[in-house]
Design a protein around this motif. Structure first.
Motif, PDB file in Angstrom:
ATOM      1  N   GLY A  26       0.725  -1.228   0.050  1.00  0.00           N
ATOM      2  CA  GLY A  26      -0.060   0.035  -0.058  1.00  0.00           C
ATOM      3  C   GLY A  26       0.885   1.064   0.156  1.00  0.00           C
ATOM      4  N   PHE A  27       0.198   2.359   0.310  1.00  0.00           N
ATOM      5  CA  PHE A  27       0.874   3.904   0.117  1.00  0.00           C
ATOM      6  C   PHE A  27       0.736   4.379   1.429  1.00  0.00           C
ATOM      7  N   TYR A  29       4.071   2.843   1.742  1.00  0.00           N
ATOM      8  CA  TYR A  29       4.856   1.824   2.429  1.00  0.00           C
ATOM      9  C   TYR A  29       5.948   0.958   1.313  1.00  0.00           C
ATOM     10  N   LEU A  91      -2.867  -4.802  -1.091  1.00  0.00           N
ATOM     11  CA  LEU A  91      -3.468  -4.025  -0.008  1.00  0.00           C
ATOM     12  C   LEU A  91      -3.577  -2.691  -0.497  1.00  0.00           C
ATOM     13  N   SER A  92      -4.880  -1.986  -0.116  1.00  0.00           N
ATOM     14  CA  SER A  92      -4.954  -0.464  -0.542  1.00  0.00           C
ATOM     15  C   SER A  92      -4.662   0.056  -1.989  1.00  0.00           C
ATOM     16  N   MET A  93      -3.503   0.885  -2.116  1.00  0.00           N
ATOM     17  CA  MET A  93      -3.106   0.817  -3.344  1.00  0.00           C
ATOM     18  C   MET A  93      -2.689  -0.107  -4.018  1.00  0.00           C
ATOM     19  N   TYR A  96      -5.690  -1.528  -5.506  1.00  0.00           N
ATOM     20  CA  TYR A  96      -6.202  -0.670  -6.942  1.00  0.00           C
ATOM     21  C   TYR A  96      -5.333  -1.199  -8.056  1.00  0.00           C
ATOM     22  N   ARG A 130      -5.961  14.468  -2.251  1.00  0.00           N
ATOM     23  CA  ARG A 130      -4.628  14.074  -3.016  1.00  0.00           C
ATOM     24  C   ARG A 130      -3.707  15.369  -3.641  1.00  0.00           C
ATOM     25  N   PHE A 149      -0.515  10.763   7.587  1.00  0.00           N
ATOM     26  CA  PHE A 149      -1.282   9.880   6.824  1.00  0.00           C
ATOM     27  C   PHE A 149      -1.169   8.429   7.284  1.00  0.00           C
ATOM     28  N   MET A 188      -2.997   7.515  -8.007  1.00  0.00           N
ATOM     29  CA  MET A 188      -4.151   7.119  -7.392  1.00  0.00           C
ATOM     30  C   MET A 188      -5.428   8.158  -7.777  1.00  0.00           C
ATOM     31  N   LEU A 215     -10.560   4.178   6.157  1.00  0.00           N
ATOM     32  CA  LEU A 215     -10.168   4.537   4.632  1.00  0.00           C
ATOM     33  C   LEU A 215     -10.835   3.776   3.625  1.00  0.00           C
ATOM     34  N   HIS A 241      -6.521   0.124   9.106  1.00  0.00           N
ATOM     35  CA  HIS A 241      -6.407   0.162   7.619  1.00  0.00           C
ATOM     36  C   HIS A 241      -5.321  -1.120   7.309  1.00  0.00           C
TER      37      HIS A 241
HETATM   38  C1  MLT Z   1      -3.023   2.918   0.709  1.00  0.00           C
HETATM   39  O1  MLT Z   1      -2.913   2.262   1.871  1.00  0.00           O
HETATM   40  O2  MLT Z   1      -2.597   2.290  -0.170  1.00  0.00           O
HETATM   41  C2  MLT Z   1      -3.692   4.235   0.697  1.00  0.00           C
HETATM   42  O3  MLT Z   1      -4.455   4.528   1.865  1.00  0.00           O
HETATM   43  C3  MLT Z   1      -4.545   4.031  -0.369  1.00  0.00           C
HETATM   44  C4  MLT Z   1      -5.305   5.517  -0.629  1.00  0.00           C
HETATM   45  O4  MLT Z   1      -4.808   6.696  -0.126  1.00  0.00           O
HETATM   46  O5  MLT Z   1      -6.222   5.523  -1.345  1.00  0.00           O
END
Ligand code: MLT
Length: 264
Positions: A26-27, A29, A91-93, A96, A130, A149, A188, A215, A241
């Motif tokens: 994720g972001f 990370y 996970l998360s990003m 995506y 963002r 964040f 994102m 989130l 999250h």
């Molecule tokens: C993540 O954990 O990757 C972020 O929370 C994703 C996001 O900001 O949409």
């Protein structure tokens, strides 16, 4: 083992003959967020993780990223590592990226694990957030943005009882290249909505969500669960999250149970 593929830092553990799992973090990370899963699953699976371009050890270049270019990177790693229908875990990003990869190249994966993520694109409010994040990084440097964040990602239990671990994660991410972090925010912000493709995902899919995830909260992930044909949903108690870090034992158990149940 660490290697470089297409300029990205890629890490492998476990025998390449066994079932492969590719982990997408994720972001903001890096691959280290999967450490507890890789230590456990690496005992009998081939685990591949990598630092998404611009984050961790992977160079940011010009920072002009899109979700599509992140999926291109994933595809190149699959090809170079000769991964034959691995399990895709994001996970998360990373989710995506995984959801777009499942839409774009569904034949490449045997199963999916989607943690704390969503299929919807950012709405206008999300896009503005963002943009404000990018503006803040330009004005104040990376550290204050990263601190706020990341703190917001974790549930109360972890923040109260594992504060030292949390501070280490914040310190580590504060050392990332700001160009890469801003590039991820842009990727994102401009990503596609993959909701209409959820009904086409036709492989076993495990959805994991932290009970206190603000989130991508459980109701959001339950909607995804209802749209995916062969889906299972597991809620992780007392976690926000970052479920794989906050409650590694329950996340590992959920993944193990999923692998056994689906003969993976
Ligand atoms: C993540 O954990 O990757 C972020 O929370 C994703 C996001 O900001 O949409």
């Amino acid at each position: 083992m660490k290697e470089t593929i297409n300029n990205l830092s890629v890490f492998t553990l476990g025998s390449s003959d066994s079932r492969a799992i590719i982990f997408v973090h994720g972001f903001p990370y890096d691959h280290n967020m999967w450490e507890a899963q890789i230590q456990e699953l690496g005992k009998d699976c081939s685990c591949v993780s990598y630092d998404i371009r611009g984050l961790g050890d992977s160079p940011a270049g010009d920072g002009q990223f899109t979700m599509e270019s992140f999926v291109d990177d994933l595809e190149i790693i699959l090809d170079e590592q000769k991964l034959n229908k691995p399990i895709l875990c994001g996970l998360s990003m990373g989710g995506y990226i995984s959801l777009r990869a499942l839409e774009r190249m569904p034949e490449r994966f045997s199963a999916a694990i989607l943690c704390d993520t969503r299929s919807e694109a950012d709405n206008n409010e999300g896009k503005l957030k963002r943009a404000a994040g990018i503006k803040r990084i330009i004005k104040e440097g990376l550290a204050p943005f990263v601190k706020d964040f990341i703190t917001n990602c974790f549930g109360d239990d972890f923040k109260q009882n594992k504060n030292e671990e949390l501070q280490k994660i914040i310190e580590s991410s504060s050392r990332f290249n700001p160009v890469g972090v801003k590039g991820s925010l842009l990727a994102m912000l401009s990503r596609l909505d993959t909701t209409t493709s959820l009904g086409k995902i036709n492989i076993p899919t495990l959805l994991i969500c932290g009970e206190q995830d603000t989130l991508t909260p459980p109701p959001v992930m339950k909607e995804m669960f209802h749209k995916i044909i062969k889906a299972e949903f597991v809620e992780i108690p007392n976690a926000g999250h970052m479920t794989p870090i906050e409650n590694p034992h329950l996340v590992n158990k959920a993944i193990r149970d999923f692998l056994i149940k689906n003969n993976l």
